[in-house]
Enzyme design. Structure first.
Site, PDB file in Angstrom:
ATOM      1  N   GLN A   1       0.979  -1.272  -0.085  1.00  0.00           N
ATOM      2  CA  GLN A   1      -0.115  -0.271  -0.197  1.00  0.00           C
ATOM      3  C   GLN A   1       0.977   1.083   0.035  1.00  0.00           C
ATOM      4  O   GLN A   1       0.363   2.956  -0.321  1.00  0.00           O
ATOM      5  CB  GLN A   1      -0.926   0.125   1.477  1.00  0.00           C
ATOM      6  CG  GLN A   1      -2.068  -1.224   1.545  1.00  0.00           C
ATOM      7  CD  GLN A   1      -2.900  -1.283   2.385  1.00  0.00           C
ATOM      8  OE1 GLN A   1      -2.260  -2.226   3.508  1.00  0.00           O
ATOM      9  NE2 GLN A   1      -3.163   0.209   2.945  1.00  0.00           N
TER      10      GLN A   1
ATOM     11  N   GLU B   1      -0.035  -1.565   4.484  1.00  0.00           N
ATOM     12  CA  GLU B   1       0.791  -0.575   4.603  1.00  0.00           C
ATOM     13  C   GLU B   1       1.715  -0.129   4.793  1.00  0.00           C
ATOM     14  O   GLU B   1       2.828   0.527   4.580  1.00  0.00           O
ATOM     15  CB  GLU B   1       0.478   0.235   6.080  1.00  0.00           C
ATOM     16  CG  GLU B   1      -0.029   1.769   5.570  1.00  0.00           C
ATOM     17  CD  GLU B   1      -1.131   3.461   6.310  1.00  0.00           C
ATOM     18  OE1 GLU B   1      -2.270   2.334   6.806  1.00  0.00           O
ATOM     19  OE2 GLU B   1       0.037   3.780   7.364  1.00  0.00           O
TER      20      GLU B   1
ATOM     21  N   ARG C   1      -5.082   8.077  17.269  1.00  0.00           N
ATOM     22  CA  ARG C   1      -6.391   7.857  16.293  1.00  0.00           C
ATOM     23  C   ARG C   1      -7.186   7.031  17.402  1.00  0.00           C
ATOM     24  O   ARG C   1      -8.304   7.731  17.658  1.00  0.00           O
ATOM     25  CB  ARG C   1      -6.671   7.040  15.202  1.00  0.00           C
ATOM     26  CG  ARG C   1      -7.698   7.518  13.878  1.00  0.00           C
ATOM     27  CD  ARG C   1      -7.648   6.663  12.583  1.00  0.00           C
ATOM     28  NE  ARG C   1      -7.860   7.753  12.210  1.00  0.00           N
ATOM     29  CZ  ARG C   1      -7.853   8.620  11.340  1.00  0.00           C
ATOM     30  NH1 ARG C   1      -9.129   8.778  11.524  1.00  0.00           N
ATOM     31  NH2 ARG C   1      -7.125   9.927  10.920  1.00  0.00           N
TER      32      ARG C   1
ATOM     33  N   ARG D   1      -7.801  -1.354   8.577  1.00  0.00           N
ATOM     34  CA  ARG D   1      -9.290  -0.365   8.724  1.00  0.00           C
ATOM     35  C   ARG D   1      -9.869   0.366   9.960  1.00  0.00           C
ATOM     36  O   ARG D   1     -10.586  -0.303  10.698  1.00  0.00           O
ATOM     37  CB  ARG D   1     -10.321  -1.447   7.973  1.00  0.00           C
ATOM     38  CG  ARG D   1     -11.641  -1.030   6.740  1.00  0.00           C
ATOM     39  CD  ARG D   1     -12.409  -1.789   5.826  1.00  0.00           C
ATOM     40  NE  ARG D   1     -12.711  -0.771   4.232  1.00  0.00           N
ATOM     41  CZ  ARG D   1     -13.004  -1.709   4.159  1.00  0.00           C
ATOM     42  NH1 ARG D   1     -13.200  -3.284   3.975  1.00  0.00           N
ATOM     43  NH2 ARG D   1     -14.238  -0.639   2.847  1.00  0.00           N
TER      44      ARG D   1
ATOM     45  N   PHE E   1      -8.145   1.975  11.615  1.00  0.00           N
ATOM     46  CA  PHE E   1      -6.938   2.633  12.544  1.00  0.00           C
ATOM     47  C   PHE E   1      -6.695   2.573  13.866  1.00  0.00           C
ATOM     48  O   PHE E   1      -6.264   4.022  14.092  1.00  0.00           O
ATOM     49  CB  PHE E   1      -6.023   3.623  11.500  1.00  0.00           C
ATOM     50  CG  PHE E   1      -4.776   3.806  11.361  1.00  0.00           C
ATOM     51  CD1 PHE E   1      -3.614   2.839  10.033  1.00  0.00           C
ATOM     52  CD2 PHE E   1      -3.976   5.183  11.812  1.00  0.00           C
ATOM     53  CE1 PHE E   1      -2.308   3.437  10.654  1.00  0.00           C
ATOM     54  CE2 PHE E   1      -2.981   5.195  12.695  1.00  0.00           C
ATOM     55  CZ  PHE E   1      -2.055   4.002  11.465  1.00  0.00           C
TER      56      PHE E   1
ATOM     57  N   ALA F   1      -5.582   5.145   5.439  1.00  0.00           N
ATOM     58  CA  ALA F   1      -6.559   7.366   6.006  1.00  0.00           C
ATOM     59  C   ALA F   1      -7.820   7.115   5.152  1.00  0.00           C
ATOM     60  O   ALA F   1      -8.157   8.728   5.354  1.00  0.00           O
ATOM     61  CB  ALA F   1      -5.881   8.191   5.865  1.00  0.00           C
TER      62      ALA F   1
ATOM     63  N   GLU G   1     -12.924   4.002   5.177  1.00  0.00           N
ATOM     64  CA  GLU G   1     -13.209   2.824   6.182  1.00  0.00           C
ATOM     65  C   GLU G   1     -14.314   3.283   7.264  1.00  0.00           C
ATOM     66  O   GLU G   1     -14.289   2.362   7.776  1.00  0.00           O
ATOM     67  CB  GLU G   1     -12.271   3.461   7.558  1.00  0.00           C
ATOM     68  CG  GLU G   1     -10.577   2.935   6.877  1.00  0.00           C
ATOM     69  CD  GLU G   1      -9.274   3.908   7.111  1.00  0.00           C
ATOM     70  OE1 GLU G   1      -8.778   5.101   7.218  1.00  0.00           O
ATOM     71  OE2 GLU G   1      -9.106   3.068   8.307  1.00  0.00           O
TER      72      GLU G   1
HETATM   73  N1  MTE Z   1     -11.501  -2.144   0.224  1.00  0.00           N
HETATM   74  C1  MTE Z   1     -11.261  -3.046  -1.073  1.00  0.00           C
HETATM   75  N2  MTE Z   1     -11.367  -4.022  -1.489  1.00  0.00           N
HETATM   76  N3  MTE Z   1      -9.921  -3.630  -0.290  1.00  0.00           N
HETATM   77  C2  MTE Z   1      -8.489  -2.772   0.844  1.00  0.00           C
HETATM   78  O1  MTE Z   1      -7.555  -3.533   1.356  1.00  0.00           O
HETATM   79  N4  MTE Z   1      -8.360  -1.054   2.361  1.00  0.00           N
HETATM   80  C3  MTE Z   1      -9.556  -0.242   3.222  1.00  0.00           C
HETATM   81  C4  MTE Z   1     -10.440   0.655   2.344  1.00  0.00           C
HETATM   82  N5  MTE Z   1     -11.531  -0.298   1.395  1.00  0.00           N
HETATM   83  C5  MTE Z   1      -9.194  -1.763   0.993  1.00  0.00           C
HETATM   84  C6  MTE Z   1     -10.421  -1.450   0.963  1.00  0.00           C
HETATM   85  C7  MTE Z   1      -8.917   0.507   4.093  1.00  0.00           C
HETATM   86  S1  MTE Z   1      -7.902   0.135   5.032  1.00  0.00           S
HETATM   87  C8  MTE Z   1      -8.628   1.720   3.479  1.00  0.00           C
HETATM   88  S2  MTE Z   1      -7.570   3.245   4.093  1.00  0.00           S
HETATM   89  C9  MTE Z   1      -9.250   2.695   2.314  1.00  0.00           C
HETATM   90  O2  MTE Z   1      -9.390   1.117   1.993  1.00  0.00           O
HETATM   91  C10 MTE Z   1      -7.974   2.604   1.247  1.00  0.00           C
HETATM   92  O3  MTE Z   1      -8.156   3.220  -0.061  1.00  0.00           O
HETATM   93  P1  MTE Z   1      -8.834   4.672  -0.330  1.00  0.00           P
HETATM   94  O4  MTE Z   1      -7.969   6.054   0.485  1.00  0.00           O
HETATM   95  O5  MTE Z   1      -9.225   5.022  -1.323  1.00  0.00           O
HETATM   96  O6  MTE Z   1     -10.662   4.735   0.178  1.00  0.00           O
HETATM   97 MO1  MOS Z   2      -6.370   1.419   6.169  1.00  0.00          MO
HETATM   98  S1  MOS Z   2      -5.451   0.787   7.636  1.00  0.00           S
HETATM   99  O1  MOS Z   2      -5.896   3.140   6.580  1.00  0.00           O
HETATM  100  O2  MOS Z   2      -4.762   1.314   5.070  1.00  0.00           O
END
Ligand code: MTE
Ligand code: MOS
Length: 751
Positions: free
Chosen positions: A191, A226, A304, A336, A338, A503, A707
């Site tokens: 990530q 991450e 957080r 997710r 955090f 985030a 998240e």
């Molecule tokens: N959705 C899918 N399908 N797969 C993922 O790994 N990660 C989540 C969320 N949704 C994730 C997901 C997490 S932990 C985060 S922080 C956000 O997606 C990151 O992506 P964004 O910043 O584009 O929302």
């Molecule tokens: Mo999402 S826990 O901030 O990768």
């Protein structure tokens, strides 16, 4: 609307790290790791492995050319253990062989002797022994001690939340290639391409321009990649560096589950004080965070937790203390939410206990204390543009909270062995990295001479749809068909110094950078059209569905023709842009500041039915009104909300990570670790978009969505517990998540 990858995914054509065609001569690595959670390495004998046919090289800590260190924020994590091991599954040696089966077979021949030391797995025990990674963190405002005296009721308690395995479909892995002049190129499932680059550079002792990291896409990350993709990329990199051959390392599922960290388990003490009509006056909470053996991202995660200590409520007196406790578990990491979900669980548990003591409905306390416009959080930021009450009110009306309550009560009067429960769950989640400097991103946009467009950003696609959102941004600005736009791999040589995709901010940050770059190109093209077609400086040039308008009239020129003309006239058809979120800052000494660009709000109501003979339960429905801002990708956003809700339900109910007292993971396979499948999905899931919400700080006025909805899943815990209470009125239940069917059954019958 379809996600960018949908067609390729369905056809099995999408490439993940494991799918890349390998050059002739590629070697395969397997990692030898510690079988104990804490101890000294007394002897390590690799002589038998070296003789094993097909083995090319064994790498130990002493063979690392640079620094044996992958700690990102705090430098406390060796890539390979040196004299001591600190968790079960800690990498000790890399075995590199001509094929994978040989590497895996050969590593069994490593002979190691340990002098075992007593492992600590419990954060409170770690705290008692002074094993804190950083000094206690305290976020506070008002004066809790004075406030207690003004409260009519005080309630105290302890709650526990469990770990959670990320269970991304694609396990951790990387392929590293030696490049000219001692450099390395890494294809990684990360990530955070820049963090991975930095970690590999430190291990190799190379400057950053010598290491290129490329990410096609991830088969899921959920926070687990991450920071924790770095180790495997660094292992592949050092293997390639030492052998001068491409080296591939993909973790088998069981090793991935054993060696990598999870969502942090927390043990939490709270005290809450209210007036007799349910107004919260004071809240004191102490979080014992089980960080595992190294800091990893534990410290920002703990922050957080402290930010979200009061969830969606205004509390005038708050003291929130965070203790980052070092234990002998694999380093726990981002997941997710955090650290937010643990805090919100504790706050809700406190409210539930207070409601029981006051003899009033939980929702009365929830509703009474929701944030209103301009309320101050305990870290000094104001709840501006608060949609907490708007979401609650709309949910209350749309889903008829009163009717749900009376239906549940009626059902429970009429049924003896089956009981229903429901819970309302408001949420508030701050959007921005709490480390202010990380709130930046870049985009590089090329318009090729045939009119097609290639976009590189810092965002990593991991299923969340960020690539499709970025494509929509460019398609909108240029007014061209989406099919003309390709989102390139995320690559540290094209977009440098990136923040991880985390985030929930990737679409905002990278979308805004893309918007800037595209607008920049648009302006250049407008100037070119004016020059070329003799329009005045004040004329209005518009692009519409791949045609060009001058002062409202169609010019005889398509997008493709325009681009070709511009190219021959030597117009620069490439643009790079950088975006930094304005207006945020945080004083880490005083723990005050505007940490977040904005907040995401919503309210859900969860209904469940518990079979009180078996302890099993069904989630009947999850209904939510969520503030998406002004969504420009409804289907993607809805998918994110539904997926996050499922993941939240899993964390609160069936997903149980169990380590034994020796720190060994017992739930290291899908036979022992259960995540929700279609049968445990809510029978009904309904997410409404809050109307009339605008958000200039989000891309195209939308709000981050990755998240926040996970935290609606917390309602499931309380809904199940309410059903249990209907079966055993008067019995006190433990606030300990996950609430597995086993715990429900024992809870109902054990005295
Ligand atoms: N959705 C899918 N399908 N797969 C993922 O790994 N990660 C989540 C969320 N949704 C994730 C997901 C997490 S932990 C985060 S922080 C956000 O997606 C990151 O992506 P964004 O910043 O584009 O929302
Ligand atoms: Mo999402 S826990 O901030 O990768």
């Amino acid at each position: 609307m379809k996600n960018y990858d949908t067609t390729r995914h369905v056809r099995g054509e999408s490439l993940f790290a494991d799918d890349f065609l390998l050059p002739e001569g590629t070697l395969f690595a397997s990692v030898f790791s510690s079988s104990i959670a804490h101890g000294k390495i007394v002897s390590l004998d690799i002589s038998e492995v070296e003789k094993h046919p097909g083995v090319k090289k064994i790498i130990l800590a002493k063979d690392i050319p640079g620094q044996n260190q992958i700690g990102g924020i705090i430098q406390d994590e060796p890539l390979l253990a040196e004299n001591e091991v600190h968790f079960c599954g800690q990498p000790i040696a890399i075995v590199i062989a001509e094929n994978l089966l040989i590497a895996r077979a050969a590593k069994k021949k490593i002979k190691i002797e340990f002098e075992e030391l007593t492992p600590i797995t419990d954060p409170r025990e770690a705290y008692a022994k002074g094993m804190l990674i950083i000094p206690p963190r305290i976020f506070s405002n008002g004066n809790v001690d004075e406030a207690w005296t003004q409260c009519d009721v005080l309630v105290e308690g302890t709650v526990e939340t469990g770990a959670q395995e990320h269970l991304y479909l694609e396990t951790q892995g990387a392929i590293a290639f030696p490049t000219e002049g001692n450099g390395i190129k890494i294809i990684s499932s990360t990530q955070g391409p820049t963090a991975t680059q930095r970690a590999a550079c430190k291990i190799l002792g190379l400057p950053m321009h010598q290491v290129e990291v490329d990410v096609m896409r991830l088969g899921g990350g959920f926070g687990g990649k991450e920071d924790q993709a770095n180790a495997w990329a660094a292992i592949a990199a050092v293997s390639a560096y030492v052998t001068k051959k491409p080296v591939k390392l993909i973790l088998p599922r069981q090793e991935d589950m054993r060696m990598t960290g999870k969502r942090h388990p927390y043990s939490i003490d709270y005290k809450i004080g209210l007036t007799k009509d349910g107004k919260i006056l004071s809240y004191e909470v102490t979080f014992f965070q089980n960080a595992g053996a190294a800091a990893d991202l534990s410290t920002p995660i703990l922050d957080r937790t402290l930010f979200h200590a009061t969830n969606s409520y205004f509390v005038p007196n708050v003291k929130a203390t965070g203790l980052c406790c070092r234990t002998n578990l694999p380093p726990n990491t981002a997941f997710r939410g955090f650290g937010g979900p643990q805090a919100m669980f504790a706050m809700e548990a406190a409210i539930y206990k207070a409601a029981a003591k006051l003899g009033i409905d939980v929702s009365i306390i929830q509703e009474k204390n929701l944030l209103t416009e301009g309320d101050e959080f305990h870290y000094g930021q104001l709840a501006e543009n608060s949609k907490a009450r708007a979401c609650w009110n709309e949910a209350k009306e749309k889903f008829k909270f009163d009717e749900i309550k009376s239906n549940v009560e009626k059902f429970n009067r009429e049924n003896q062995l089956s009981k229903k429960g429901y819970a309302c769950m408001p949420i508030c989640f701050g959007i921005s990295f709490t480390n202010t400097f990380m709130n930046q991103a870049g985009a590089l946009v090329h318009i090729y001479s045939d009119g097609s467009v290639g976009i590189s950003t810092a965002a990593v696609e991991m299923g969340q749809g960020v690539n499709e959102k970025i494509r929509l941004v460019a398609a909108e600005i240029f007014s061209i068909n989406k099919s003309k736009i390709k989102i390139e791999t995320t690559n540290t040589s094209r977009v440098a110094n990136t923040s991880p995709t985390a985030a929930s901010s990737a679409a905002d940050l990278n979308g805004k950078a893309t918007e800037l770059a595209c607008k920049n190109l648009f302006e250049r093209l407008v100037d070119f059209v004016k020059d070329e077609f003799g329009f005045s400086a004040s004329s209005k040039i518009e692009f519409e569905d791949e045609t060009i308008l001058g002062d409202g009239n169609k010019i005889d020129l398509t997008w493709n023709e325009l681009i070709q003309k511009a190219f021959f006239k030597r117009v620069n058809l490439s643009a790079h842009a950088h975006y930094a979120v304005p207006g945020i800052y945080f004083d880490k000494e005083k723990n005050k500041g505007n940490a977040f660009a904005y907040y995401s709000f919503g309210t859900a109501v969860v209904e469940v039915t518990v079979d009180c003979l078996r302890g099993t339960y069904i989630v009947d429905s999850v209904k939510a009104v969520h503030d998406f801002g002004k969504s420009f990708a409804n289907v993607i956003d809805l998918g994110q909300a539904e997926g996050a809700i499922m993941q939240g339900i899993g964390w609160m109910t069936m997903e149980e990570v169990i380590y034994n007292s020796e720190g060994k993971l017992l739930t290291d396979a899908l036979s022992t670790y259960k995540i929700p499948d279609i049968h445990s999905a809510p029978k009904e899931i309904e997410v409404h978009f809050l109307e009339n919400s605008e958000n200039p700080l989000g891309i195209f006025n939308s709000k981050a969505i990755g998240e926040p909805p996970l935290m609606y899943g917390i309602g499931t815990f309380f809904a199940i517990q309410n059903a249990m209470k209907a079966f055993r009125p008067g019995k006190e239940f433990q606030f300990s998540a996950p609430l597995t069917p086993e715990k429900v059954l024992l809870g109902l019958y054990k005295e």
